[in-house]
Structure formats: structure tokens, C-alpha cells
Design a protein around this motif. Sequence first.
Motif, mmCIF file in Angstrom:
data_model
loop_
_atom_site.group_PDB
_atom_site.id
_atom_site.type_symbol
_atom_site.label_atom_id
_atom_site.label_comp_id
_atom_site.label_asym_id
_atom_site.label_seq_id
_atom_site.Cartn_x
_atom_site.Cartn_y
_atom_site.Cartn_z
ATOM 1 N N SER A 176 41.720 42.183 39.804
ATOM 2 C CA SER A 176 42.540 41.936 40.995
ATOM 3 C C SER A 176 42.709 43.190 41.847
ATOM 4 N N GLU A 177 42.284 44.343 41.312
ATOM 5 C CA GLU A 177 42.298 45.550 42.118
ATOM 6 C C GLU A 177 41.125 46.432 41.719
ATOM 7 N N GLN A 181 50.934 42.815 39.219
ATOM 8 C CA GLN A 181 50.372 42.550 37.910
ATOM 9 C C GLN A 181 48.846 42.521 38.011
ATOM 10 N N VAL A 182 48.214 43.337 37.200
ATOM 11 C CA VAL A 182 46.755 43.376 37.187
ATOM 12 C C VAL A 182 46.229 42.123 36.508
ATOM 13 N N GLN A 183 45.208 41.528 37.093
ATOM 14 C CA GLN A 183 44.592 40.348 36.503
ATOM 15 C C GLN A 183 43.106 40.565 36.330
ATOM 16 N N LEU A 184 42.592 40.052 35.212
ATOM 17 C CA LEU A 184 41.162 40.067 34.931
ATOM 18 C C LEU A 184 40.735 38.620 34.714
ATOM 19 N N VAL A 185 39.699 38.202 35.412
ATOM 20 C CA VAL A 185 39.253 36.817 35.330
ATOM 21 C C VAL A 185 37.779 36.779 34.952
ATOM 22 N N GLU A 186 37.502 36.189 33.791
ATOM 23 C CA GLU A 186 36.125 36.078 33.320
ATOM 24 C C GLU A 186 35.501 34.781 33.803
ATOM 25 N N SER A 187 34.198 34.794 33.909
ATOM 26 C CA SER A 187 33.429 33.601 34.228
ATOM 27 C C SER A 187 32.018 33.787 33.706
ATOM 28 N N GLY A 188 31.264 32.691 33.685
ATOM 29 C CA GLY A 188 29.867 32.783 33.312
ATOM 30 C C GLY A 188 29.519 32.259 31.936
#
Length: 119
Positions: free
Chosen positions: A25-26, A1-8
Amino acid sequence: QVQLVESGGGLVQAGGSLRLSCAASESILRFYKMGWYRQAPGKQRELVAEITSGGSTNYVDFVKGRFIISRDNAKNTVYLQMNNLEAEDTADYYCQGKYGSSYRYTIYWGQGTQVTVSS
């Protein structure tokens, strides 16, 4: 499963700057296009900026000259540098990735990061 994690995200005064990050994640080279969207309270989610795997960028008019989208393929990360922030930029910001090719892709979203601009 592709994951996108935002921050900032965070709280900043009008005229200030923030840099958002979206870590995948990739390899982001597997996404034909990645973008930043935002959703203010009571409003629909809207496109802010996007960047293709080839590096072409697109901005909506209300951020042109203030925001810059960029990517670091080695870090699998897309950034949104936001300068000269205005109160109207207050919203939850989401990273979106179109995983695959331009004619066949799957859309993935991050969980969002909150940006609050005080006037």
C-alpha cells in the motif's frame, strides 16, 4: 496501516510455472526486507525467499534454481516467479514485509494466496 496483497496463486500441473505478486500500500523502499513464506497443511510457515531494499536476495535450498524473487519499486510490488513446480510446493504462500530499517522494523503479512501443484 500498511497492507500487503498477494495474488497469482492457483492450480498448476507439476513442471509448470506461476508468478505470485505482492502489492504494497506504500513504497516498498520503506521496507528494509520483503519475503515470501509458505505454509503447507499441517506444517509450520517457512521462508521461501527474501529480497532487501538494496536488491540482495536469499533463497532456501529447496527452491534454489527454480524460484526467483524480484521487485518493481515503481509498482510497489514484489514477485515470486516459480518454475518447475513440484507437488511438494503445494501450500499457502504469504508475503511478508519488514517495514523500517534493519535494526528497527515492524512485520506485516499479506492474507496469503493458495498454490496447488498436481502431480
